[in-house]
Enzyme design. Structure first.
Site, PDB file in Angstrom:
ATOM      1  CG  HIS A 102     -11.908   2.144 -20.691  1.00 19.34           C
ATOM      2  ND1 HIS A 102     -11.417   0.671 -20.156  1.00 19.34           N
ATOM      3  CD2 HIS A 102     -13.274   1.885 -20.336  1.00 19.34           C
ATOM      4  CE1 HIS A 102     -12.269   0.080 -19.780  1.00 19.34           C
ATOM      5  NE2 HIS A 102     -13.427   0.736 -19.833  1.00 19.34           N
ATOM      6  CD  GLU A 176     -15.764   2.639 -16.544  1.00 21.18           C
ATOM      7  OE1 GLU A 176     -16.801   2.237 -16.966  1.00 21.18           O
ATOM      8  OE2 GLU A 176     -14.606   2.392 -17.150  1.00 21.18           O
TER       9      GLU A 176
END
Ligand code: PGA
Length: 264
Positions: A102, A176
């Protein structure tokens, strides 16, 4: 007809929220009810590690309840690594998925090399692994494509044969773009841009591991998704699901995304 329905993965990344176990249980209960009524959609919740066990009793698959994910794992198997959580421990506590790489972990120091070690740990522990990739900015010369390509190749290039064999079941890529994570909801890219990136990501995987695998690896989109923009992204973004941050703590809106995905 069932075969015409699309099978989406709707994943919620709670990050370091909520503050209490009681609040976590309330959200688990509401989302699990929603997940149970979904027919074609897999719901994944990534609570903070201390709340995994509380959600584990509700975990399941499409048509049952929400599956659980750990938000990160150690790059090590076990041992003297104070404060770290291993992939095996997460699996044992009820996680079926892991989010790795992430952008908030990359910002805290996870290099492509560390991300690839963590992915291997997660896969070896039997976790379906959602690896996050995404550029920090979109430059006019499209260098951002190279960034995303390098992030993907660092992961897939380091896998052993056994890991590659089970990859279509165990690896998921979440695109992302860092510039759209945690921002206002109108910063999310247009569905057509997301579609382009999804094709690009599958192409990069296909070049490295073959077309069959490239086509089958699900690609999710994440970054400032809310109920409103999620609909066009799911419908026209050419993706296999969403990785939702803030809005995944709002069971009404997150539930709305599950309903919509399930209706497509
Ligand atoms: P956001 O976060 O939906 O709050 O932008 C997405 C993520 O970090 O996965």
């Amino acid at each position: 007809m069932k075969s015409q329905k699309r099978n989406f993965i709707i994943a919620g990344n709670w990050k370091m929220n909520p503050d209490s176990l009681a609040d976590a249980k309330t959200i688990f209960a509401a989302i699990s009810r929603k997940a149970r009524s979904a027919r074609h959609t897999v719901v994944v919740l990534a609570p903070p590690a201390p709340f995994l066990s509380a959600g584990a009793s509700r975990s399941g698959r499409a048509g049952t309840a929400a599956c659980l994910a750990i938000q990160d794992v150690s790059e090590h198997v076990s041992g003297a690594f104070t404060g770290s959580v291993s992939a095996r421990q997460a699996r044992s506590a009820g996680a079926e998925y892991a989010i790795i790489g992430h952008s908030e972990r990359r910002k805290a120091g996870d290099t492509d090399m560390i991300v690839s070690q963590k992915v291997r740990q997660a896969l070896d522990a039997g976790l379906r692994t959602i690896v996050c990739v995404g550029e920090t900015e979109r430059d006019p010369h499209a260098h951002y494509l190279r960034t995303v390509r390098e992030q993907i190749l660092a992961v897939v290039g380091a896998l052993d044969k056994k890991q590659v064999r089970s990859l279509t079941h165990s690896l998921i890529v979440a695109y992302e773009p860092v510039w759209a994570v945690g921002k206002s909801y109108d910063t999310a890219p247009k569905p057509s841009d997301i579609h382009e990136m999804s094709i690009y990501i599958k192409k990069v995987i296909a070049e490295s591991l073959g077309k069959k695998i490239g086509i089958k690896i699900p690609v999710l989109y994440g970054g400032s998704v809310d109920l409103e923009n999620s609909k066009a992204i799911l419908k026209d973004g050419g993706i296999d699901g969403l990785l939702v941050g803030r809005q995944s703590l709002d069971s009404k809106d997150f539930g709305g995304m599950i309903d919509y995905a399930d209706s497509l």
